[in-house]
Write a protein that holds these residues in place. Structure first.
Motif, PDB file in Angstrom:
ATOM      1  N   LEU A 140      -8.895  -3.161  -8.057  1.00 24.91           N
ATOM      2  CA  LEU A 140      -7.945  -2.014  -7.977  1.00 24.91           C
ATOM      3  C   LEU A 140      -6.815  -2.033  -7.119  1.00 24.91           C
ATOM      4  CD1 LEU A 140     -10.487   0.944  -8.637  1.00 24.91           C
ATOM      5  CD2 LEU A 140      -9.189  -0.403 -10.329  1.00 24.91           C
ATOM      6  N   CYS A 141      -6.619  -2.988  -6.581  1.00 24.71           N
ATOM      7  CA  CYS A 141      -5.833  -3.166  -5.207  1.00 24.71           C
ATOM      8  C   CYS A 141      -4.397  -2.654  -5.753  1.00 24.71           C
ATOM      9  CB  CYS A 141      -5.545  -4.729  -4.860  1.00 24.71           C
ATOM     10  SG  CYS A 141      -4.323  -5.177  -3.812  1.00 24.71           S
ATOM     11  N   ARG A 142      -3.989  -1.922  -4.766  1.00 29.58           N
ATOM     12  CA  ARG A 142      -2.575  -1.218  -4.979  1.00 29.58           C
ATOM     13  C   ARG A 142      -1.482  -2.199  -5.258  1.00 29.58           C
ATOM     14  NH1 ARG A 142      -3.610   4.222  -4.690  1.00 29.58           N
ATOM     15  NH2 ARG A 142      -5.484   4.966  -3.626  1.00 29.58           N
ATOM     16  N   PHE A 166      -5.041  -9.630  -5.180  1.00 28.44           N
ATOM     17  CA  PHE A 166      -5.468  -8.578  -4.206  1.00 28.44           C
ATOM     18  C   PHE A 166      -4.940  -8.882  -2.901  1.00 28.44           C
ATOM     19  CE2 PHE A 166      -9.133 -10.006  -1.995  1.00 28.44           C
ATOM     20  CZ  PHE A 166      -9.481 -11.143  -2.776  1.00 28.44           C
ATOM     21  N   ASP A 167      -4.516  -7.982  -2.177  1.00 31.31           N
ATOM     22  CA  ASP A 167      -4.187  -7.930  -0.875  1.00 31.31           C
ATOM     23  C   ASP A 167      -4.856  -8.203   0.271  1.00 31.31           C
ATOM     24  OD1 ASP A 167      -4.340  -5.596  -0.509  1.00 31.31           O
ATOM     25  OD2 ASP A 167      -2.382  -4.819  -0.496  1.00 31.31           O
ATOM     26  N   GLY A 168      -6.224  -7.542  -0.075  1.00 31.88           N
ATOM     27  CA  GLY A 168      -7.254  -7.453   1.108  1.00 31.88           C
ATOM     28  C   GLY A 168      -7.105  -6.491   2.057  1.00 31.88           C
ATOM     29  N   THR A 169      -5.859  -5.612   2.135  1.00 39.02           N
ATOM     30  CA  THR A 169      -5.324  -4.698   3.189  1.00 39.02           C
ATOM     31  C   THR A 169      -5.548  -3.323   2.640  1.00 39.02           C
ATOM     32  OG1 THR A 169      -3.142  -5.256   2.709  1.00 39.02           O
ATOM     33  CG2 THR A 169      -4.346  -6.359   4.721  1.00 39.02           C
ATOM     34  N   CYS A 170      -5.299  -2.887   1.269  1.00 33.76           N
ATOM     35  CA  CYS A 170      -5.046  -1.559   0.862  1.00 33.76           C
ATOM     36  C   CYS A 170      -6.429  -0.879   1.010  1.00 33.76           C
ATOM     37  CB  CYS A 170      -4.427  -1.493  -0.356  1.00 33.76           C
ATOM     38  SG  CYS A 170      -5.609  -1.805  -1.589  1.00 33.76           S
ATOM     39  N   ASP A 171      -6.278   0.435   0.949  1.00 33.31           N
ATOM     40  CA  ASP A 171      -7.478   1.315   0.812  1.00 33.31           C
ATOM     41  C   ASP A 171      -8.460   0.967  -0.316  1.00 33.31           C
ATOM     42  OD1 ASP A 171      -5.783   2.201  -1.029  1.00 33.31           O
ATOM     43  OD2 ASP A 171      -6.245   4.250  -0.654  1.00 33.31           O
ATOM     44  N   MET A 172      -8.216   0.496  -1.298  1.00 32.14           N
ATOM     45  CA  MET A 172      -8.964   0.015  -2.403  1.00 32.14           C
ATOM     46  C   MET A 172      -9.695  -1.153  -2.039  1.00 32.14           C
ATOM     47  SD  MET A 172      -9.034   2.035  -4.887  1.00 32.14           S
ATOM     48  CE  MET A 172      -8.724   3.624  -3.986  1.00 32.14           C
ATOM     49  N   CYS A 173      -9.110  -2.208  -1.401  1.00 36.61           N
ATOM     50  CA  CYS A 173      -9.598  -3.400  -1.107  1.00 36.61           C
ATOM     51  C   CYS A 173     -10.693  -3.113   0.053  1.00 36.61           C
ATOM     52  CB  CYS A 173      -8.518  -4.282  -0.862  1.00 36.61           C
ATOM     53  SG  CYS A 173      -7.531  -4.997  -1.935  1.00 36.61           S
ATOM     54  N   LEU A 174     -10.363  -2.278   1.055  1.00 36.21           N
ATOM     55  CA  LEU A 174     -11.111  -2.028   1.968  1.00 36.21           C
ATOM     56  C   LEU A 174     -12.490  -1.611   1.487  1.00 36.21           C
ATOM     57  CD1 LEU A 174      -8.530  -0.866   4.751  1.00 36.21           C
ATOM     58  CD2 LEU A 174      -9.859  -3.005   4.560  1.00 36.21           C
TER      59      LEU A 174
HETATM   60 ZN   LIG Z   1      -5.504  -3.988  -1.861  1.00 35.51          ZN
END
Ligand SMILES: [Zn+2]
Length: 356
Positions: A125-127, A111-119
């Protein structure tokens, strides 16, 4: 997935070091080979290098090898549910709790930790993410390098079998029950109750104070906490009606797929929740939408779990039981994957990777 390359994960490679791994160049179970030719991953500054100990085998691993799920990179090392020991920590890893020699498990989502799902805390569900072992190399290998945020320390006295059953087998049904907002004194109907996720679901549902109705031919589910066992698959709806005195189930868990779909749907009570998180028997189902809305049934798809939930599961792990059916060596990975579909499967399939 187009932005996947932006997600930092899992290793640059040191071309001079090799390791033993189960690896394939082309999809197909017969193309899987186990040898010492795989490149040993080298942890980047933010990564942790883990010496793999025991891994749990799950259907997704078979899908990755057989080509049902597209994987990268190729040649590819499939995934699995990974436990191991920290071999090396990158220079910029911020988590001071992680030390070389720690026993750990690996949260299996990139996961990237920055997309809306991560936030939102929904990192699974990271995009721009995916599954470790599907969009990256996985754990059928002596070593794996993963970002520090994927690494969770486990107690020293935890057995490897349970450790290798927490990131998927335990987390998935826990998340499903959380998604279903199961409440104290509600009734929950669990299909595939003697399966691995089913047995965990029973234990969590009991902890949540629910009345547990298990669908299984195996009476052993009672040892895991089922209040009622329905062993006649043709009579599930009828027996749920009897047990709940006509109310039907507040929550139904179907991790089986199409085979149990109709009885799952017909067993949900008014304002109930039907949760699906697996489809081994097939994914295409029919649904009567009128029946869905007239009963105000909530249909919930659930996958994996969050890192917070993995922490929850870890904190309860000393109260959880698992059942191991068969264990294999890394050299026997093909047999382990094929054993997933054995009719007499009764418990976990594990692979011992690390030398003890
Ligand atoms: Zn994400």
């Amino acid at each position: 997935m187009n932005n996947l390359k932006k997600v930092k994960c899992c290793a640059a490679f040191d071309l001079y070091k090799k390791m033993k791994a189960a690896i394939f160049e082309k999809p197909g179970i017969n193309n899987l080979k186990v040898d010492d030719s795989a490149e040993k991953p080298k942890a980047t500054d933010h990564d942790v290098l883990v010496r793999v100990k025991t891994v749990g085998v799950n259907p997704i691993d078979h899908f990755a090898v057989s080509g049902t799920r597209q994987v990268k990179p190729l040649p590819h090392i499939p995934r699995a549910e990974i436990s191991g020991i920290i071999e090396k920590i990158g220079d910029h890893v911020e988590d001071d709790n992680l030390k070389e020699g720690n026993k750990v498990i690996i949260h299996n989502k990139v996961f990237d930790g920055t997309c809306d799902m991560c936030l939102e805390g929904l990192d699974m569900l990271c995009r721009n993410g995916g599954l470790i072992g599907v969009v990256t190399n996985g754990g059928f290998a002596e070593y794996i390098a993963v970002p520090d945020k994927n690494v969770f320390k486990i107690p020293d006295d935890m057995g490897w079998d349970l450790a290798a059953s927490l990131p998927v087998t335990t987390l998935t049904p826990y998340h499903a029950l959380k998604d279903a907002s199961l409440q104290v004194n509600e009734s929950v109907l669990i299909f595939g109750a003697s399966g691995n996720t089913g047995m965990m679901a029973i234990q969590f549902a009991r902890k949540m104070g629910a009345k547990v109705i298990a669908v299984s031919k195996n009476e052993q589910v009672k040892d895991f906490g089922a209040d009622y066992v329905i062993n006649d698959y043709e009579k599930v709806v009828e027996q749920v009606r009897e047990i709940t005195q006509g109310k039907m189930a507040d929550v139904v868990l179907n991790s089986v797929g199409v085979e149990a779909w109709q009885s799952s749907f017909d067993s949900v009570g008014v304002n109930g929740r039907l949760v699906t998180f697996g489809a081994l028997t097939g994914a295409d189902v029919k649904i009567n939408v009128q029946s869905l809305y007239l009963r105000q049934v909530k249909l919930i798809g659930s996958t994996g779990g969050t890192r917070k939930q993995l922490k929850d599961v870890l904190s309860m792990s000393n109260q959880l039981k698992i059942k191991v059916w068969k264990r294999f060596k890394l050299e026997e990975t093909k047999d382990a994957l094929q054993a997933l579909f054995a009719k007499d499967r009764d418990g976990r399939i594990l692979i011992d990777v690390g030398r003890s």
